[in-house]
Design a protein around this motif. Structure first.
Motif, PDB file in Angstrom:
ATOM      1  N   HIS A 278       0.710  -1.387  -0.017  1.00 14.80           N
ATOM      2  CA  HIS A 278      -0.020   0.066  -0.029  1.00 14.80           C
ATOM      3  C   HIS A 278       0.887   1.142  -0.037  1.00 14.80           C
ATOM      4  N   GLN A 279       2.141   1.097   0.306  1.00 18.10           N
ATOM      5  CA  GLN A 279       3.102   2.304   0.325  1.00 18.10           C
ATOM      6  C   GLN A 279       3.469   2.535  -1.068  1.00 18.10           C
ATOM      7  N   GLY A 280       3.312   1.562  -1.929  1.00 20.70           N
ATOM      8  CA  GLY A 280       3.749   1.861  -3.243  1.00 20.70           C
ATOM      9  C   GLY A 280       5.255   1.801  -3.658  1.00 20.70           C
ATOM     10  N   TRP A 281       6.088   2.223  -2.740  1.00 19.48           N
ATOM     11  CA  TRP A 281       7.556   2.244  -2.752  1.00 19.48           C
ATOM     12  C   TRP A 281       8.241   1.694  -1.649  1.00 19.48           C
ATOM     13  N   VAL A 282       9.238   1.292  -1.470  1.00 17.21           N
ATOM     14  CA  VAL A 282      10.146   1.046  -0.355  1.00 17.21           C
ATOM     15  C   VAL A 282      11.600   1.505  -0.526  1.00 17.21           C
ATOM     16  N   SER A 283      12.433   1.978   0.531  1.00 19.70           N
ATOM     17  CA  SER A 283      13.618   2.318   0.205  1.00 19.70           C
ATOM     18  C   SER A 283      14.539   1.375   0.993  1.00 19.70           C
ATOM     19  N   LEU A 284      15.521   0.801   0.158  1.00 26.34           N
ATOM     20  CA  LEU A 284      16.135  -0.518   0.882  1.00 26.34           C
ATOM     21  C   LEU A 284      17.764   0.306   0.994  1.00 26.34           C
ATOM     22  N   ASN A 285      18.083   0.627   2.041  1.00 30.19           N
ATOM     23  CA  ASN A 285      19.383   1.051   2.336  1.00 30.19           C
ATOM     24  C   ASN A 285      20.434  -0.028   2.517  1.00 30.19           C
ATOM     25  N   PHE A 286      21.181  -0.462   1.605  1.00 31.62           N
ATOM     26  CA  PHE A 286      22.079  -1.488   1.700  1.00 31.62           C
ATOM     27  C   PHE A 286      23.592  -1.108   2.430  1.00 31.62           C
ATOM     28  N   ILE A 287      23.954  -1.814   3.336  1.00 30.12           N
ATOM     29  CA  ILE A 287      25.412  -1.314   3.826  1.00 30.12           C
ATOM     30  C   ILE A 287      26.193  -2.642   3.838  1.00 30.12           C
ATOM     31  N   SER A 288      27.304  -2.768   3.103  1.00 30.41           N
ATOM     32  CA  SER A 288      28.109  -3.752   3.048  1.00 30.41           C
ATOM     33  C   SER A 288      29.030  -3.667   4.222  1.00 30.41           C
ATOM     34  N   THR A 289      29.076  -4.714   5.127  1.00 27.03           N
ATOM     35  CA  THR A 289      30.217  -4.856   6.441  1.00 27.03           C
ATOM     36  C   THR A 289      31.132  -5.735   5.905  1.00 27.03           C
ATOM     37  N   ALA A 290      31.188  -6.112   4.616  1.00 20.55           N
ATOM     38  CA  ALA A 290      31.943  -7.267   4.270  1.00 20.55           C
ATOM     39  C   ALA A 290      33.467  -6.983   4.631  1.00 20.55           C
ATOM     40  N   SER A 291      34.061  -8.165   4.987  1.00 19.19           N
ATOM     41  CA  SER A 291      35.815  -8.050   5.337  1.00 19.19           C
ATOM     42  C   SER A 291      36.460  -8.737   4.320  1.00 19.19           C
ATOM     43  N   LEU A 292      35.655  -9.671   3.546  1.00 24.31           N
ATOM     44  CA  LEU A 292      36.172 -10.327   2.694  1.00 24.31           C
ATOM     45  C   LEU A 292      35.669 -10.163   1.193  1.00 24.31           C
ATOM     46  N   GLN A 293      34.319 -10.277   1.098  1.00 20.87           N
ATOM     47  CA  GLN A 293      33.758 -10.682  -0.189  1.00 20.87           C
ATOM     48  C   GLN A 293      33.312  -9.244  -0.819  1.00 20.87           C
ATOM     49  N   GLU A 294      33.533  -8.998  -2.142  1.00 18.41           N
ATOM     50  CA  GLU A 294      32.786  -8.167  -2.914  1.00 18.41           C
ATOM     51  C   GLU A 294      31.516  -8.843  -3.246  1.00 18.41           C
ATOM     52  N   MET A 295      30.413  -8.034  -3.238  1.00 22.59           N
ATOM     53  CA  MET A 295      28.822  -8.587  -3.319  1.00 22.59           C
ATOM     54  C   MET A 295      28.281  -8.025  -4.456  1.00 22.59           C
ATOM     55  N   VAL A 296      27.378  -8.829  -5.068  1.00 25.59           N
ATOM     56  CA  VAL A 296      26.393  -8.444  -6.061  1.00 25.59           C
ATOM     57  C   VAL A 296      24.966  -8.642  -5.702  1.00 25.59           C
ATOM     58  N   VAL A 297      24.198  -7.591  -5.758  1.00 25.96           N
ATOM     59  CA  VAL A 297      22.744  -7.848  -4.872  1.00 25.96           C
ATOM     60  C   VAL A 297      21.662  -7.544  -6.183  1.00 25.96           C
ATOM     61  N   SER A 298      20.635  -8.356  -6.164  1.00 29.93           N
ATOM     62  CA  SER A 298      19.442  -8.107  -7.057  1.00 29.93           C
ATOM     63  C   SER A 298      18.315  -8.522  -6.145  1.00 29.93           C
ATOM     64  N   ILE A 299      16.887  -8.330  -6.546  1.00 28.38           N
ATOM     65  CA  ILE A 299      15.735  -8.659  -6.192  1.00 28.38           C
ATOM     66  C   ILE A 299      15.146  -9.383  -7.465  1.00 28.38           C
ATOM     67  N   ASP A 300      14.360 -10.442  -7.291  1.00 27.64           N
ATOM     68  CA  ASP A 300      13.649 -11.074  -8.381  1.00 27.64           C
ATOM     69  C   ASP A 300      12.487 -10.215  -8.839  1.00 27.64           C
ATOM     70  N   ASP A 301      12.321  -9.970 -10.089  1.00 24.71           N
ATOM     71  CA  ASP A 301      11.080  -9.290 -10.789  1.00 24.71           C
ATOM     72  C   ASP A 301      11.264  -7.767 -10.165  1.00 24.71           C
ATOM     73  N   HIS A 302      12.225  -7.154  -9.588  1.00 27.47           N
ATOM     74  CA  HIS A 302      12.087  -5.616  -9.151  1.00 27.47           C
ATOM     75  C   HIS A 302      13.533  -5.115  -9.488  1.00 27.47           C
ATOM     76  N   PRO A 303      13.403  -4.301 -10.544  1.00 25.88           N
ATOM     77  CA  PRO A 303      14.419  -3.229 -10.727  1.00 25.88           C
ATOM     78  C   PRO A 303      14.625  -2.203  -9.440  1.00 25.88           C
ATOM     79  N   MET A 304      15.851  -1.598  -9.643  1.00 22.52           N
ATOM     80  CA  MET A 304      15.920  -0.643  -8.357  1.00 22.52           C
ATOM     81  C   MET A 304      16.367   0.543  -8.848  1.00 22.52           C
TER      82      MET A 304
END
Ligand SMILES: *[C@@H]1O[C@H](CO)[C@@H](O)[C@H](O)[C@H]1NC(C)=O
Ligand SMILES: *[C@@H]1O[C@H](CO)[C@@H](O)[C@H](O)[C@H]1NC(C)=O
Ligand SMILES: *[C@@H]1O[C@H](CO)[C@@H](O)[C@H](O)[C@H]1NC(C)=O
Ligand SMILES: *[C@@H]1O[C@H](CO)[C@@H](O)[C@H](O)[C@H]1NC(C)=O
Ligand SMILES: *[C@@H]1O[C@H](CO)[C@@H](O)[C@H](O)[C@H]1NC(C)=O
Ligand SMILES: *[C@@H]1O[C@H](CO)[C@@H](O)[C@H](O)[C@H]1NC(C)=O
Ligand SMILES: *[C@@H]1O[C@H](CO)[C@@H](O)[C@H](O)[C@H]1NC(C)=O
Ligand SMILES: [Cu+2]
Length: 594
Positions: A278-304
């Motif tokens: 019902h809010q229409g949109w959500v903000s996802l604020n990603f933080i990488s705390t990684a100490s080893l890995q470079e990461m790739v993020v995506s959400i099925d069926d949802h462009p960002m």
């Protein structure tokens, strides 16, 4: 598990922090945090780790731009520690930056320390342990600073409908924080000891955690090998990846058998990120705390729609997947316009050192929990179709624009190298910033402590400086290094392959102008160098000296940091700050009486 970890942590945060405001004092946010060393099993495997107020990850530190923070660390750990506020510029408070040997003495077991700073910028940041490998032991949590009224936003570059603008503003005002972490079953101390004893770079973890939850995946060696692109196969020299997806060790002497291999699957329940359709949109604020890995993020069926990087707004870009490096923050808007059910949020480690993967449920609240997978990325973060739009972080443009000066007062060339030992690294010529320096007199108290070494660089206040990072291949190949600069952000103005065989940027621009962007380059606190695989590479960061004090510049791959890849910047040496007595010898900060 149907409980959203994020809402738990936001709730706990509002309990943990108390806001005071009265006529005499500005708004003060008090945030007491008790650190304990206890058993925990975020990925289903029990180990010793750090908890913050009994939680992992730590509670969210929330405040308004302009507020003053008093963050009190109560150290009940059986060892010394310190806490750094990643990306917080510490304007006028260099003693609260949290780096032992640079801005303070370590906080002893049983001790307390009051960090006090002003939220001079809005956006998403994080706090984390900055002594030895405490970040790898779980000492981290989010920071979110609400922008001051009237801050210009780029929302109308996404949509101009009244409804969307209203909904985007609401989404940005109450974001869902998503922390991505890599996790090892070994304590950081054990990892460090092994890396020195066996002379290895211990870049093999056990899992990726999303908001502190995850599972150990063991998809099998044949599957893992199917992910290795043909050009990379020769590097394996006829060997297989290990069952943890790691590069095999050539000489496993002195390495415990379960460090690089010995995968044991777990499935304790993944994180759920909730969004109300019902809010229409959500903000996802990603933080990488990684100490080893470079990461790739995506959400099925949802462009960002990417709209903020390292805390600050950018010109929005519509993407399907984004790669991000250790320490970065990427905030995206996701439109909730798909059939209401569950979707998969995927996080893949994409560095060459390990194939490791995790997922969370992205849930439309009040809807059936069915999930029809439709991935944009694979287990190792590559695209599943030709239409997947990846973020190219070199194209990110700050909003509103903020450009560097066209000339500089000073240039520092920093040679990134190995020393010959696999676990040891340098950020400036051949001297590692040894871990033992954490115990020295802080450079803030005595900026001459390391005079005559290559471990400090010195600048004058109110000047522009170029840092030229030269990643040499002469000591062996190097991965991309996520270099983090403490205090204020810098402009990433240029990259290139090969040697930087010019005196400075002005000269280089006469020969290779296309390698530079002085108009609208990315403006960040983290700078990801190009890997030196077949040749040396270089990167230039230009910044303005405005905050006198001693600030660390280092690789955020934690084993590289503890392996010495750091220098201290002595900013504004001509107007060096006077350290208040409560932050000098014997001091531990002080709560203001308001
Ligand atoms: C919204 O309007 C502004 C001002 O006219 C324009 O610059 C912007 O491109 C528009 N945004 C979209 C998404 O069309
Ligand atoms: C690599 O794995 C495959 C499949 O599991 C196996 O047949 C092969 O013997 C392994 N190679 C080596 C060098 O261990
Ligand atoms: C959790 O995620 C992993 C992938 O990281 C997946 O294999 C597993 O099935 C998920 N667990 C649950 C309970 O959904
Ligand atoms: C991934 O993207 C590249 C570049 O667009 C494309 O060449 C490749 O075919 C894509 N992979 C798949 C599996 O579609
Ligand atoms: C880098 O370090 C190696 C030792 O590991 C040394 O042989 C090499 O000369 C160094 N490179 C430069 C450019 O100093
Ligand atoms: C400078 O480096 C580039 C790229 O490595 C190389 O092609 C060029 O010959 C070098 N120039 C000099 C003068 O050494
Ligand atoms: C350092 O320079 C900045 C930027 O010009 C200025 O705002 C600040 O007051 C200066 N600090 C001191 C101590 O002179
Ligand atoms: Cu590094």
């Amino acid at each position: 598990m149907r409980v959203s970890f994020v809402s738990i942590s936001l709730l706990a945060a509002s309990l943990a922090s108390l806001t005071f405001a009265d006529d005499d004092c500005q708004e003060i946010v008090r945030f007491p945090i008790t650190l304990t060393w206890e058993k925990g099993s975020p990925d289903g495997f029990e180990r010793d780790m750090i908890f913050m107020n009994g939680q992992f990850p730590g509670p969210t530190l929330e405040m308004n731009e302009g507020a003053t923070v008093e963050f009190t660390v109560i150290n009940q750990l059986p060892f010394e520690t310190s806490v750094h506020f990643h990306g917080i510029e510490q304007l006028g408070s260099p003693w609260s930056d949290g780096v032992p040997g640079v801005s303070q003495k370590p906080i002893p077991p049983g001790g307390t320390f009051v960090y006090k700073w002003k939220a001079t910028q809005y956006g998403t940041y994080w706090y984390h342990g900055h002594l030895a490998g405490h970040l790898e032991d779980g000492l981290f949590g989010p920071i979110h600073i609400t922008p001051a009224d009237g801050t210009p936003t780029p929302l109308n570059l996404i949509s101009n409908t009244t409804q969307d603008l209203h909904r985007l503003a609401n989404a940005a005002a109450s974001p869902q924080i998503v922390m991505l972490s890599d996790w090892s079953h070994f304590t950081s101390q054990k990892l460090h000891d092994i890396s020195i004893a066996a002379d290895i770079d211990p870049l093999c973890g056990d899992s990726i955690l999303i908001n502190g939850k995850g599972s150990v995946n063991c998809p099998g060696v044949p599957f893992l090998m199917s992910l290795v692109p043909p050009p990379v196969l020769p590097l394996l020299d006829g060997q297989n990846l290990t069952d943890k997806g790691c590069l095999p060790l050539t000489d496993p002497f002195a390495v415990p058998p379960n460090l690089f291999s010995g995968c044991v699957a777990t499935n304790p329940g993944n994180a759920t990120i909730k969004a109300d359709p019902h809010q229409g949109w959500v903000s996802l604020n990603f933080i990488s705390t990684a100490s080893l890995q470079e990461m790739v993020v995506s959400i099925d069926d949802h462009p960002m729609w990417l709209y903020a990087v390292d805390g600050r707004y950018v010109v929005p870009q519509l993407i399907d997947a984004m790669t991000f490096s250790h320490g970065s923050r990427l905030s995206v808007f996701v439109q909730l316009n798909q059939p209401a059910h569950d979707y998969t949020l995927r996080v893949a480690g994409s560095g060459n050192n390990q194939k490791v993967y995790s997922q969370a449920t992205f849930r439309y609240t009040g809807a059936p929990d069915t999930n029809i997978p439709n991935p944009s990325i694979t287990y190792d973060g590559t695209n599943t179709t030709a239409n997947v739009r990846f973020l190219d972080d070199k194209t990110v443009v700050p909003y509103p624009p903020v450009a560097p000066a066209s000339t500089v007062d000073q240039t520092y060339k920093l040679l990134l190298n190995r020393t010959g030992a696999a676990w040891q690294w340098t950020l400036n010529n051949d001297t590692p910033f040894s871990e033992s320096l954490e115990d020295q007199t802080p450079l803030l108290w005595d900026p001459n402590e390391l005079a005559g070494t290559s471990l400090t660089i010195t600048t004058k206040n109110n000047t522009w400086v170029d840092l030229i990072f030269m990643v040499t291949i002469s000591g062996g190949g190097q991965p991309s290094h996520p270099i983090h600069k403490h205090s204020n952000k810098g402009h990433i103005i240029g990259y290139g392959d090969g040697e930087f065989n010019y005196t400075d940027v002005a000269e280089a621009m006469q020969y290779i102008p296309a390698n530079f962007n002085l108009v609208n380059p990315p403006y960040k606190d983290g700078y990801y160098t190009l890997a030196a695989a077949t040749s040396s590479t270089w990167m230039v960061v230009r910044y303005f000296v405005q905050n006198p004090g001693a600030f660390f510049l280092h690789c955020h791959i934690n084993p590289h940091l503890t392996g010495g890849m750091a220098v201290a910047i002595l900013d504004g040496i001509d107007v060096w700050p006077t350290v208040p007595p409560e932050y000098g010898p014997g001091g531990n900060g002080q709560i203001s009486t308001c």
